[in-house]
Motif scaffolding. Structure first.
Motif, PDB file in Angstrom:
ATOM      1  N   GLU A   1      -3.682 -14.659  10.518  1.00 52.49           N
ATOM      2  CA  GLU A   1      -2.595 -15.626  10.404  1.00 52.49           C
ATOM      3  C   GLU A   1      -1.743 -15.670  11.681  1.00 52.49           C
ATOM      4  O   GLU A   1      -1.476 -14.625  12.291  1.00 52.49           O
ATOM      5  CB  GLU A   1      -1.682 -15.288   9.223  1.00 52.49           C
ATOM      6  CG  GLU A   1      -2.353 -15.393   7.865  1.00 52.49           C
ATOM      7  CD  GLU A   1      -3.057 -14.109   7.462  1.00 52.49           C
ATOM      8  OE1 GLU A   1      -3.449 -14.001   6.288  1.00 52.49           O
ATOM      9  OE2 GLU A   1      -3.217 -13.219   8.328  1.00 52.49           O
ATOM     10  N   PRO A   2      -1.326 -16.866  12.083  1.00 54.32           N
ATOM     11  CA  PRO A   2      -0.420 -16.964  13.245  1.00 54.32           C
ATOM     12  C   PRO A   2       0.958 -16.400  12.900  1.00 54.32           C
ATOM     13  O   PRO A   2       1.389 -16.453  11.749  1.00 54.32           O
ATOM     14  CB  PRO A   2      -0.350 -18.484  13.511  1.00 54.32           C
ATOM     15  CG  PRO A   2      -0.653 -19.118  12.189  1.00 54.32           C
ATOM     16  CD  PRO A   2      -1.652 -18.193  11.520  1.00 54.32           C
ATOM     17  N   GLY A   3       1.614 -15.827  13.881  1.00 58.52           N
ATOM     18  CA  GLY A   3       2.955 -15.299  13.655  1.00 58.52           C
ATOM     19  C   GLY A   3       2.982 -14.009  12.870  1.00 58.52           C
ATOM     20  O   GLY A   3       4.026 -13.648  12.311  1.00 58.52           O
ATOM     21  N   CYS A   4       1.871 -13.263  12.855  1.00 58.30           N
ATOM     22  CA  CYS A   4       1.824 -11.988  12.125  1.00 58.30           C
ATOM     23  C   CYS A   4       2.452 -10.898  12.988  1.00 58.30           C
ATOM     24  O   CYS A   4       1.919 -10.547  14.051  1.00 58.30           O
ATOM     25  CB  CYS A   4       0.390 -11.627  11.758  1.00 58.30           C
ATOM     26  SG  CYS A   4       0.244  -9.986  10.988  1.00 58.30           S
ATOM     27  N   ALA A   5       3.556 -10.352  12.536  1.00 59.70           N
ATOM     28  CA  ALA A   5       4.270  -9.323  13.295  1.00 59.70           C
ATOM     29  C   ALA A   5       3.491  -8.016  13.337  1.00 59.70           C
ATOM     30  O   ALA A   5       3.604  -7.246  14.303  1.00 59.70           O
ATOM     31  CB  ALA A   5       5.652  -9.101  12.687  1.00 59.70           C
ATOM     32  N   VAL A   6       2.705  -7.753  12.298  1.00 62.18           N
ATOM     33  CA  VAL A   6       1.916  -6.516  12.259  1.00 62.18           C
ATOM     34  C   VAL A   6       0.845  -6.553  13.335  1.00 62.18           C
ATOM     35  O   VAL A   6       0.681  -5.597  14.116  1.00 62.18           O
ATOM     36  CB  VAL A   6       1.293  -6.317  10.867  1.00 62.18           C
ATOM     37  CG1 VAL A   6       0.328  -5.136  10.884  1.00 62.18           C
ATOM     38  CG2 VAL A   6       2.376  -6.101   9.823  1.00 62.18           C
TER      39      VAL A   6
ATOM     40  N   ALA B   1       6.015  10.544  10.247  1.00 62.72           N
ATOM     41  CA  ALA B   1       6.886  11.304   9.345  1.00 62.72           C
ATOM     42  C   ALA B   1       7.917  10.453   8.632  1.00 62.72           C
ATOM     43  O   ALA B   1       8.692  10.972   7.817  1.00 62.72           O
ATOM     44  CB  ALA B   1       7.591  12.423  10.105  1.00 62.72           C
ATOM     45  N   ALA B   2       7.966   9.165   8.921  1.00 62.85           N
ATOM     46  CA  ALA B   2       8.871   8.239   8.233  1.00 62.85           C
ATOM     47  C   ALA B   2      10.328   8.686   8.298  1.00 62.85           C
ATOM     48  O   ALA B   2      11.108   8.440   7.383  1.00 62.85           O
ATOM     49  CB  ALA B   2       8.440   8.055   6.766  1.00 62.85           C
ATOM     50  N   GLY B   3      10.668   9.373   9.370  1.00 59.70           N
ATOM     51  CA  GLY B   3      12.054   9.758   9.575  1.00 59.70           C
ATOM     52  C   GLY B   3      12.530  10.978   8.810  1.00 59.70           C
ATOM     53  O   GLY B   3      13.716  11.317   8.872  1.00 59.70           O
ATOM     54  N   VAL B   4      11.642  11.664   8.086  1.00 60.08           N
ATOM     55  CA  VAL B   4      12.084  12.842   7.334  1.00 60.08           C
ATOM     56  C   VAL B   4      12.257  14.021   8.291  1.00 60.08           C
ATOM     57  O   VAL B   4      11.641  14.075   9.356  1.00 60.08           O
ATOM     58  CB  VAL B   4      11.093  13.208   6.195  1.00 60.08           C
ATOM     59  CG1 VAL B   4      10.791  11.998   5.329  1.00 60.08           C
ATOM     60  CG2 VAL B   4       9.812  13.787   6.756  1.00 60.08           C
TER      61      VAL B   4
ATOM     62  N   ILE C   1       7.558   2.898   5.967  1.00 64.05           N
ATOM     63  CA  ILE C   1       8.690   1.998   6.122  1.00 64.05           C
ATOM     64  C   ILE C   1       8.611   1.213   7.422  1.00 64.05           C
ATOM     65  O   ILE C   1       9.022   0.044   7.497  1.00 64.05           O
ATOM     66  CB  ILE C   1      10.024   2.791   6.042  1.00 64.05           C
ATOM     67  CG1 ILE C   1      11.213   1.843   6.074  1.00 64.05           C
ATOM     68  CG2 ILE C   1      10.104   3.838   7.129  1.00 64.05           C
ATOM     69  CD1 ILE C   1      11.291   0.883   4.905  1.00 64.05           C
ATOM     70  N   ASP C   2       8.063   1.816   8.490  1.00 64.42           N
ATOM     71  CA  ASP C   2       7.943   1.117   9.771  1.00 64.42           C
ATOM     72  C   ASP C   2       7.027  -0.089   9.670  1.00 64.42           C
ATOM     73  O   ASP C   2       7.307  -1.159  10.236  1.00 64.42           O
ATOM     74  CB  ASP C   2       7.452   2.081  10.852  1.00 64.42           C
ATOM     75  CG  ASP C   2       6.149   2.770  10.478  1.00 64.42           C
ATOM     76  OD1 ASP C   2       5.929   3.044   9.270  1.00 64.42           O
ATOM     77  OD2 ASP C   2       5.329   3.059  11.381  1.00 64.42           O
ATOM     78  N   VAL C   3       5.928   0.049   8.914  1.00 61.28           N
ATOM     79  CA  VAL C   3       4.980  -1.051   8.760  1.00 61.28           C
ATOM     80  C   VAL C   3       5.569  -2.137   7.862  1.00 61.28           C
ATOM     81  O   VAL C   3       5.446  -3.336   8.153  1.00 61.28           O
ATOM     82  CB  VAL C   3       3.638  -0.551   8.198  1.00 61.28           C
ATOM     83  CG1 VAL C   3       2.628  -1.696   8.150  1.00 61.28           C
ATOM     84  CG2 VAL C   3       3.097   0.597   9.038  1.00 61.28           C
ATOM     85  N   PHE C   4       6.238  -1.736   6.794  1.00 64.77           N
ATOM     86  CA  PHE C   4       6.837  -2.727   5.900  1.00 64.77           C
ATOM     87  C   PHE C   4       7.967  -3.490   6.594  1.00 64.77           C
ATOM     88  O   PHE C   4       8.177  -4.674   6.325  1.00 64.77           O
ATOM     89  CB  PHE C   4       7.337  -2.055   4.621  1.00 64.77           C
ATOM     90  CG  PHE C   4       6.251  -1.819   3.606  1.00 64.77           C
ATOM     91  CD1 PHE C   4       5.957  -2.770   2.637  1.00 64.77           C
ATOM     92  CD2 PHE C   4       5.490  -0.650   3.635  1.00 64.77           C
ATOM     93  CE1 PHE C   4       4.946  -2.570   1.715  1.00 64.77           C
ATOM     94  CE2 PHE C   4       4.475  -0.440   2.714  1.00 64.77           C
ATOM     95  CZ  PHE C   4       4.195  -1.401   1.751  1.00 64.77           C
ATOM     96  N   ASP C   5       8.669  -2.833   7.499  1.00 65.88           N
ATOM     97  CA  ASP C   5       9.698  -3.535   8.280  1.00 65.88           C
ATOM     98  C   ASP C   5       9.062  -4.611   9.152  1.00 65.88           C
ATOM     99  O   ASP C   5       9.622  -5.711   9.307  1.00 65.88           O
ATOM    100  CB  ASP C   5      10.474  -2.549   9.153  1.00 65.88           C
ATOM    101  CG  ASP C   5      11.488  -1.746   8.358  1.00 65.88           C
ATOM    102  OD1 ASP C   5      11.783  -2.132   7.202  1.00 65.88           O
ATOM    103  OD2 ASP C   5      11.978  -0.727   8.887  1.00 65.88           O
TER     104      ASP C   5
END
Length: 345
Positions: free
Chosen positions: A285-290, A161-164, A266-270
């Motif tokens: 890629e190494p170091g991928c936060a996703v 819900a992206a916080g709505v 927004i959670d994924v883009f963060d």
């Protein structure tokens, strides 16, 4: 002066002034319904004899403010919108055409039924459109009086819900309606969108205080219903403000997005901001936060796959629009596209 009780505000007034303040027969007025190329136009909040004119050559949606011509035959001007809920037209044969479902709205309520399996992917798409509309998105979950395992369904939908804000409301018992009514305080306009059978018409009838919208039974085996709302309408709320009800729709096709995708995910883009490399493709890629979040169980891989599909859909739409613009520019310059032109199908 147009009626502020009908939703007129400073933004619309400024847009009207830019047009030179045209007016005829009591308009600007607000479009309350559209039927096969005809607009019904309210000139006052208490108007009992609205105008009915043709939409010839005008891109008009319910909620628009318009000026009619001197002959009271057609819409002459559409005042610049301050918000609009737009999807890609779903009719066969339409390619990259906008379908404006409602205009000049303040709050968009995305309606889902607690009696149906939670559809996270649909809600994500609806949120993209809602964020891009310029209105405030909120979610309404209906039929709590007849639903089982409410907590699980609510949790699954809140997860995307992206916080709505999420409301649980019943048009039958009246539970949960007060926060929705409160959103219309000050003459604001609410709009309701959802699939058929989610209880939207029942909810609308409760909010406006009368049996305005027809309702029907849903099928027991899949909780789906028929289109009981046959036309988009602007309706007055009992305590002030306005409500736009729309027919249920299956296709939630994206239109050209502003920041709707980014805001809905927004959670994924963060997470992407924390990747080691700025141009990370979120693959190997190494170091991928996703990828780290997916491995740790902190990000549902289905949600990330959904984001990728929507980004690709938007890119394809933008390319289609650009291709059509190139063809139009050539024709405007007197040059017909050649048969082997890559822009011609």
């Amino acid at each position: 002066m147009p009626d502020v009780l009908l939703g007129w505000d400073e933004h619309l007034d400024a847009a009207w002034q830019e047009l030179g303040e045209p007016g005829a027969h009591g308009t600007p007025g607000r479009v309350s319904r559209i039927d096969r190329g005809w607009s019904t136009i309210l000139r006052r909040a208490t108007d009992v004899e609205p105008l009915r004119v043709r939409n010839i050559g005008a891109d008009v949606a319910v909620g628009d403010w318009v000026v009619v011509d001197e002959a009271i035959e057609r819409v002459a001007h559409v005042i610049g919108r301050r918000s609009a809920f737009v999807r890609r037209a779903s009719h066969e044969g339409d390619r990259a055409e906008a379908d404006v479902l409602a205009a000049n709205i303040d709050v968009v309520f995305l309606v889902h039924a607690l009696t149906a399996p939670p559809n996270q992917r649909r809600l994500e798409r609806e949120l993209v459109l809602a964020f891009d509309s310029g209105a405030q998105p909120e979610i309404v979950l209906t039929k709590p009086d007849v639903a089982d395992d409410i907590e699980t369904t609510v949790a699954e939908l809140r997860a995307v819900a992206a916080g709505v804000p999420v409301h649980i409301a019943s048009g039958i018992t009246g539970v949960g309606l007060e926060p929705i009514r409160a959103a219309a305080v000050g003459g604001r306009t609410l709009a309701f969108f959802g699939a058929s059978g989610v209880g939207k018409s029942t909810l609308v009838n409760s909010l406006i205080g009368r049996q305005e919208m027809a309702t029907s039974e849903v099928r027991k085996h899949d909780q789906r219903g028929r289109h009981t709302t046959v036309a988009t309408q602007l309706l007055p709320l009992a305590d002030g403000g306005w409500l736009i009800d729309t027919p249920g729709f299956r296709a939630v096709s994206l239109w050209l997005s502003g920041r709707g995708i980014e805001r809905a995910f927004i959670d994924v883009f963060d997470l992407m901001d924390d990747c080691r490399f700025r141009d990370c493709k979120h693959d190997q890629e190494p170091g991928c936060a996703v990828r780290a979040a997916i491995t740790a169980g902190e990000l549902d891989p289905l949600r990330f796959a959904s984001l990728r599909r929507l980004v690709a859909e938007e890119a394809a739409l933008e390319e289609e629009q650009a291709r059509r613009q190139r063809i139009a520019d050539r024709r405007k310059g007197g040059r017909e596209p050649l048969d082997d032109d890559p822009d011609v199908e």
